[in-house]
Design a protein around this motif. Sequence first.
Motif, PDB file in Angstrom:
ATOM      1  N   UNK A  18      -0.155   7.305  14.557  1.00  0.00           N
ATOM      2  CA  UNK A  18      -1.168   7.847  15.457  1.00  0.00           C
ATOM      3  C   UNK A  18      -0.858   7.408  16.877  1.00  0.00           C
ATOM      4  N   UNK A  19      -0.632   8.374  17.760  1.00  0.00           N
ATOM      5  CA  UNK A  19      -0.335   8.055  19.158  1.00  0.00           C
ATOM      6  C   UNK A  19      -1.645   7.770  19.906  1.00  0.00           C
ATOM      7  N   UNK A  20      -2.257   6.649  19.577  1.00  0.00           N
ATOM      8  CA  UNK A  20      -3.533   6.266  20.169  1.00  0.00           C
ATOM      9  C   UNK A  20      -4.090   5.060  19.448  1.00  0.00           C
ATOM     10  N   UNK A  21      -5.270   4.640  19.865  1.00  0.00           N
ATOM     11  CA  UNK A  21      -5.876   3.438  19.298  1.00  0.00           C
ATOM     12  C   UNK A  21      -7.160   3.699  18.527  1.00  0.00           C
ATOM     13  N   UNK A  22      -7.663   4.931  18.574  1.00  0.00           N
ATOM     14  CA  UNK A  22      -8.953   5.243  17.953  1.00  0.00           C
ATOM     15  C   UNK A  22      -8.734   5.947  16.613  1.00  0.00           C
ATOM     16  N   UNK A  23      -8.884   5.204  15.522  1.00  0.00           N
ATOM     17  CA  UNK A  23      -8.674   5.790  14.197  1.00  0.00           C
ATOM     18  C   UNK A  23      -9.764   6.789  13.833  1.00  0.00           C
ATOM     19  N   UNK A  24     -10.861   6.823  14.581  1.00  0.00           N
ATOM     20  CA  UNK A  24     -11.967   7.719  14.254  1.00  0.00           C
ATOM     21  C   UNK A  24     -11.629   9.194  14.466  1.00  0.00           C
ATOM     22  N   UNK A  25     -10.482   9.475  15.091  1.00  0.00           N
ATOM     23  CA  UNK A  25     -10.051  10.868  15.232  1.00  0.00           C
ATOM     24  C   UNK A  25      -9.457  11.383  13.923  1.00  0.00           C
ATOM     25  N   UNK A  26      -9.234  10.488  12.948  1.00  0.00           N
ATOM     26  CA  UNK A  26      -8.620  10.864  11.679  1.00  0.00           C
ATOM     27  C   UNK A  26      -9.691  11.265  10.665  1.00  0.00           C
ATOM     28  N   UNK A  27      -9.303  12.077   9.661  1.00  0.00           N
ATOM     29  CA  UNK A  27     -10.239  12.395   8.571  1.00  0.00           C
ATOM     30  C   UNK A  27     -10.729  11.118   7.880  1.00  0.00           C
ATOM     31  N   UNK A  28     -11.954  11.147   7.383  1.00  0.00           N
ATOM     32  CA  UNK A  28     -12.561   9.938   6.837  1.00  0.00           C
ATOM     33  C   UNK A  28     -11.821   9.397   5.632  1.00  0.00           C
ATOM     34  N   UNK A  29     -11.231  10.308   4.799  1.00  0.00           N
ATOM     35  CA  UNK A  29     -10.547   9.810   3.607  1.00  0.00           C
ATOM     36  C   UNK A  29      -9.258   9.075   3.965  1.00  0.00           C
ATOM     37  N   UNK A  30      -8.625   9.431   5.090  1.00  0.00           N
ATOM     38  CA  UNK A  30      -7.449   8.687   5.546  1.00  0.00           C
ATOM     39  C   UNK A  30      -7.858   7.265   5.933  1.00  0.00           C
ATOM     40  N   UNK A  31      -8.977   7.163   6.691  1.00  0.00           N
ATOM     41  CA  UNK A  31      -9.444   5.848   7.123  1.00  0.00           C
ATOM     42  C   UNK A  31      -9.816   4.993   5.914  1.00  0.00           C
ATOM     43  N   UNK A  87       0.846  -1.194   0.000  1.00  0.00           N
ATOM     44  CA  UNK A  87       0.000   0.000   0.000  1.00  0.00           C
ATOM     45  C   UNK A  87       0.879   1.240   0.000  1.00  0.00           C
ATOM     46  N   UNK A  88       0.350   2.319  -0.578  1.00  0.00           N
ATOM     47  CA  UNK A  88       1.045   3.602  -0.519  1.00  0.00           C
ATOM     48  C   UNK A  88       0.874   4.261   0.849  1.00  0.00           C
ATOM     49  N   UNK A  89      -0.299   4.107   1.438  1.00  0.00           N
ATOM     50  CA  UNK A  89      -0.656   4.860   2.635  1.00  0.00           C
ATOM     51  C   UNK A  89      -1.062   3.908   3.761  1.00  0.00           C
ATOM     52  N   UNK A  90      -0.389   4.069   4.913  1.00  0.00           N
ATOM     53  CA  UNK A  90      -0.616   3.205   6.061  1.00  0.00           C
ATOM     54  C   UNK A  90      -1.033   4.045   7.266  1.00  0.00           C
ATOM     55  N   UNK A  91      -1.826   3.461   8.141  1.00  0.00           N
ATOM     56  CA  UNK A  91      -2.170   4.077   9.423  1.00  0.00           C
ATOM     57  C   UNK A  91      -1.702   3.131  10.520  1.00  0.00           C
TER      58      UNK A  91
END
Length: 664
Positions: A81-94, A17-21
């Motif tokens: 991301x210094x945390x476990x909740x990806x929902x703090x990120x913009x939707x297009x990142x997710x 993948x190009x983009x990882x979270x």
Amino acid sequence: MSAWIDRIVHDFPVDLSHFWIACDPDDLLLDERILLSLRERGFEVLPFEDSIAFRTEYEERYRAAWDRGEDGSAKALILQLNGSDVNVLPWDYIRDGRQVRLGLADLFPKLSYSVIRRIGSEYHEALFAAHNRHGTHPLGESATKDFILTHIFRISPYLLNRPEDFWREVLRLHYRGSGLPDLLADHVSAILSETTLVDLPVAELLSSKSYMVRVVQDAWERFLGQYGVHSSRSSDAEPTEAFSAIAVPFEHPDVRMIVDTMFLEGTLQPVTIKGSPIGIPDWAKVGLISDPNALADLVRDGVTRISGELPSIDSSHRDWGDLARRLGEVIFRFHSLNASLADTVLKQVRQLQHEADERLKAWILNHFADLPSLPAAKAPVMVHHVPRFLALRRNAGEDRIALLVFDGLAMDQWIQIREYLTERVPGFAVEDGACFAWLPTLTSVSRQALFSGLKPREFAGSISTTSQEPLLWERFWQENGLRKPEIYYQKSLKRNAQLTELEDAISHPATKVAGIVVDMVDEIVHGAMLGKRGIAGQISAWCDTGFVEELFLMLARHGYQIYLTADHGNVEAEGIGRLNQGVVSEVRGERVRTYRSDALAESVPEGIDGFRFDIAGLPSDFLPLYAGTRGAFVPKGDQIVAHGGISVEEVIVPFVKITIKRST
């Protein structure tokens, strides 16, 4: 590649993948060895700290190129991301990102998470190997602490029953640059509280090198007093100091060996005496200066020892910070010699400086790109981490904070000022550290980063001036919860007459943070005619005016926690020829030139000893050309003191916490 690094990077298959979270609550990715390994595989890691700043960099440096079918700045980007909740990120990142979860609890299942999360990342690799080899069943908090002490620090507190055993381990730990984390130091202290060592400040001695040095220095001077040797330090010592009666078993061979090294490298300061005391043992003479030649011998021996222990391409930023402090001690002593004695060791000192600079340059070309992303919770790694670190200290209870930025202060010059204050200010104590200036080491680049908490590309519009510093400092603290009246900034401070106005401002009850630029050293450097030796003499005269002493005492009186750093250092350089390019160069420093395009940067005449090193954290149209080694873009053969380039003395600056215990 070690098993630890392989385990982390294994979660990021190449070309998937190009983009990882990466949900990384323990900041495992923000370790320079991990970052380097990922970068070698085509990944870059970018912490998600500010949504707008991240979006700007992501779109400009990565996504636009990927949409065109190009690699861009890297083949793949990991959003950390210094945390476990990806929902703090913009939707297009997710939507676009491939998600990975990392955590110490999963990697060390047999150890107590509440313990290992408080152990520095520099120990993770060794701890992972020990865990896999010796971890047979789950351990509780106390057993986990014992496990780490045994397998990482090679200490068994249950065997430290005698003073000589305890002091051997204390000195060994700090000589290796690895004092115990507070959690483990407190654990050892609790165990030793039921032994004959109960009266010692065990936790402080194990965790704080500066405290340990003060105790040993004080004990050394009292030890010499048994032979009729007294120093100005011992006569001026504050009687209320808690460590004034602590004895160190200097006669024990294991203790003696490490103390000897501490004197050679400048960690401990020898006592100047007249004549030769009767009956003093030969081994103790390393801590005495009975004639000027003895100090020259200390410099020579210190150079020899440091030369054999220079960091390598695989060393950490902490190793380079330690080297900068050790080198600074030697240079300070070298400049303390009279001219004839200095000439006898000049060649060795210059050779050491050259070797250290060449190694640092090679290390920076490989590792500097990772430094801006390293965590700053324990201490700033780079100067732009300083405001964030101070904000964390305020959150931890330090209500009033003063940041003193001594513009242009090199490590050796800080040590000179430190020694002056140690002798004259009762209760003066320092937690010594170091951090990296931004490249190029120019005031408008590095000092703005220092006060703003930003990378230079984030203040591209003002990168050639310092006029925006007050606003950047104010903005940072307002974003961290302070109101405008609680924030203070002052520059160009250097003389006693200015202290009254400063006191009026910092004494106001509303003031919570003060950013103060002390620029006397930079002024001295730019007018230097006699090299760094002459600068040392001028700094000594400046200290004798009482300005520095009163500045620190004033801040302490008004309840400030005092932190001192510099935006860059300075170095002696030799002219390699002028670059007569008119207005082609944007910034025309003596150690660096910057250009606004590749075409302009390539217009440098052939034969000039310079090199390019472009950094992602700089604006895309801000391209530095550095003078080679210790060269300067001035007429050939001219000797100057300057900054802007890449050398140990320019790049690695002090970052110290200062406390002054007042008599009760």
